[in-house]
Design a protein around this motif. Structure first.
Motif, PDB file in Angstrom:
ATOM      1  N   UNK A 208       0.647  -6.364   7.328  1.00 19.85           N
ATOM      2  CA  UNK A 208      -0.006  -5.808   6.187  1.00 19.85           C
ATOM      3  C   UNK A 208      -1.907  -5.270   5.899  1.00 19.85           C
ATOM      4  N   UNK A 209      -1.961  -6.103   7.365  1.00 23.89           N
ATOM      5  CA  UNK A 209      -3.502  -5.456   7.912  1.00 23.89           C
ATOM      6  C   UNK A 209      -2.938  -4.015   8.231  1.00 23.89           C
ATOM      7  N   UNK A 210      -2.663  -3.813   8.862  1.00 21.08           N
ATOM      8  CA  UNK A 210      -2.520  -1.855   8.946  1.00 21.08           C
ATOM      9  C   UNK A 210      -2.282  -1.208   7.230  1.00 21.08           C
ATOM     10  N   UNK A 211      -1.304  -2.112   6.766  1.00 22.52           N
ATOM     11  CA  UNK A 211      -1.210  -1.777   5.217  1.00 22.52           C
ATOM     12  C   UNK A 211      -2.253  -1.716   4.163  1.00 22.52           C
ATOM     13  N   UNK A 212      -3.239  -2.516   4.146  1.00 28.81           N
ATOM     14  CA  UNK A 212      -5.075  -2.642   3.351  1.00 28.81           C
ATOM     15  C   UNK A 212      -5.429  -1.362   4.223  1.00 28.81           C
ATOM     16  N   UNK A 213      -5.277  -1.048   5.065  1.00 28.36           N
ATOM     17  CA  UNK A 213      -5.989   0.338   5.510  1.00 28.36           C
ATOM     18  C   UNK A 213      -5.622   1.439   5.517  1.00 28.36           C
ATOM     19  N   UNK A 214      -4.492   1.806   5.475  1.00 30.25           N
ATOM     20  CA  UNK A 214      -3.792   2.867   5.122  1.00 30.25           C
ATOM     21  C   UNK A 214      -3.649   3.686   3.918  1.00 30.25           C
ATOM     22  N   UNK A 215      -3.622   2.468   3.135  1.00 26.07           N
ATOM     23  CA  UNK A 215      -3.934   2.619   0.780  1.00 26.07           C
ATOM     24  C   UNK A 215      -4.485   2.647   0.579  1.00 26.07           C
ATOM     25  N   UNK A 216      -6.546   2.637   1.559  1.00 24.24           N
ATOM     26  CA  UNK A 216      -7.621   2.400   0.252  1.00 24.24           C
ATOM     27  C   UNK A 216      -7.738   3.008   0.164  1.00 24.24           C
ATOM     28  N   UNK A 217      -7.204   4.735   1.408  1.00 19.72           N
ATOM     29  CA  UNK A 217      -7.886   6.049   0.260  1.00 19.72           C
ATOM     30  C   UNK A 217      -7.402   6.213  -1.240  1.00 19.72           C
ATOM     31  N   UNK A 218      -6.086   5.602  -1.563  1.00 20.78           N
ATOM     32  CA  UNK A 218      -5.861   6.067  -2.389  1.00 20.78           C
ATOM     33  C   UNK A 218      -6.117   4.946  -3.679  1.00 20.78           C
ATOM     34  N   UNK A 219      -5.561   3.750  -3.387  1.00 19.74           N
ATOM     35  CA  UNK A 219      -6.131   3.101  -3.936  1.00 19.74           C
ATOM     36  C   UNK A 219      -6.527   1.237  -3.515  1.00 19.74           C
ATOM     37  N   UNK A 220      -7.805   1.797  -4.408  1.00 15.68           N
ATOM     38  CA  UNK A 220      -8.957  -0.023  -3.423  1.00 15.68           C
ATOM     39  C   UNK A 220      -8.260  -1.502  -4.032  1.00 15.68           C
ATOM     40  N   UNK A 221      -7.615  -1.034  -5.137  1.00 11.69           N
ATOM     41  CA  UNK A 221      -7.234  -2.867  -5.773  1.00 11.69           C
ATOM     42  C   UNK A 221      -5.781  -3.318  -4.654  1.00 11.69           C
ATOM     43  N   UNK A 222      -4.875  -2.004  -5.022  1.00 13.75           N
ATOM     44  CA  UNK A 222      -3.834  -2.139  -3.826  1.00 13.75           C
ATOM     45  C   UNK A 222      -4.270  -2.786  -2.529  1.00 13.75           C
TER      46      UNK A 222
END
Length: 278
Positions: A208-222
């Protein structure tokens, strides 16, 4: 209309209300037409809302009355005879009701965010509650059926929460998924050691921590939701031990160590993860 003239008319309407020259509903209707809503007190605004409702009822046509009472009659019929329906029809009723609530909630959010989210939440609870009721009336009380329903609901909440941009619903979906995972572990991983429980959960927290880093460039809420989920999963081994194990060994020491390690990681990477979620 000129602001001074509007205020004069409003004062006249208030005078008519106090003098009982006009019924209250007519005064409310006129106030809705001429009052500046930003300057009206909260109590008066509520009266104006009632006046709008009364005016709408007075202007309703016969067809609108027929459709309104017909809808309530249909809903009452479905509620009273739901248990007698064929299982496929029951599924269709629950699915249709969920879609209707979600559609109304989505349209209402543009005018009133709180009301729209309340309607959307009702639709999601109808999906889960209706499914549980169907399992109960058909005698499907085994844990596997309920787990499957909760897993489906959690997946639907996640997908819809992301698509409709509702972070709370998105987070609720992950929480439900975590509950499903914990339930499965309690059924199949009996008499697990404390280090095995840590291994069941910590890799998921890292994911989940890696996923938070991975998707932050597309969606900050996600990204923020995934980050919060990561923090919750980080402490799930201790919570799982309290819920499903009769005797938890070194639970307090584990919790203190996890808090210290997690706090150190957050401090060391504060410049990175703040960018992900803010």
């Amino acid at each position: 209309m000129n602001q001074d003239r509007r205020q004069i008319i409003v004062k006249e309407i208030e005078h008519w209300r106090r003098s009982k020259l006009l019924p209250d509903q007519y005064c409310d209707f006129l106030m809705n037409l001429y009052a500046d809503q930003d300057t009206v007190p909260a109590g008066k605004q509520q009266q104006h809302t009632v006046g709008k409702a009364i005016a709408a009822i007075q202007k309703a046509t016969g067809l609108q009355w027929f459709l309104t009472f017909g809808t309530f009659t249909l809903i009452s019929f479905v509620v009273l005879y739901f248990n007698e329906f064929h299982p496929l029809l029951q599924m269709a009723v629950v699915a249709l009701g969920t879609v209707v609530f979600l559609r109304i909630g989505q349209r209402l959010r543009s005018r009133n965010e709180a009301a729209g989210l309340a309607i959307t939440s009702t639709g999601m609870l109808l999906l889960l509650g209706g499914g549980l009721h169907m399992l109960n009336i058909h005698g499907l009380d085994q844990w596997g059926w309920k787990t499957g329903l909760l897993a489906f609901s959690s997946l639907f909440w996640i997908v819809y929460g992301i698509a409709a941009r509702i972070p709370a619903l998105h987070l609720s979906g992950w929480l439900a998924g975590i509950l499903v995972y914990a339930w499965l572990l309690s059924q199949f991983m009996v008499d697990s050691k404390w280090y095995e429980i840590q291994l069941y959960w910590l890799p998921i927290a890292c994911l989940f921590g890696w996923g938070s880093w991975f998707v932050h460039r597309w969606s900050k809420p996600v990204s923020a939701v995934l980050f919060v989920t990561c923090a919750l999963v980080w402490f799930m081994p201790e919570l799982y031990s309290v819920m499903f194990l009769d005797e938890a060994i070194w639970l307090q020491l584990q919790l203190i160590a996890k808090i210290a390690i997690g706090g150190g990681i957050l401090f060391a990477m504060r410049k990175q993860w703040m960018v992900w979620v803010v």
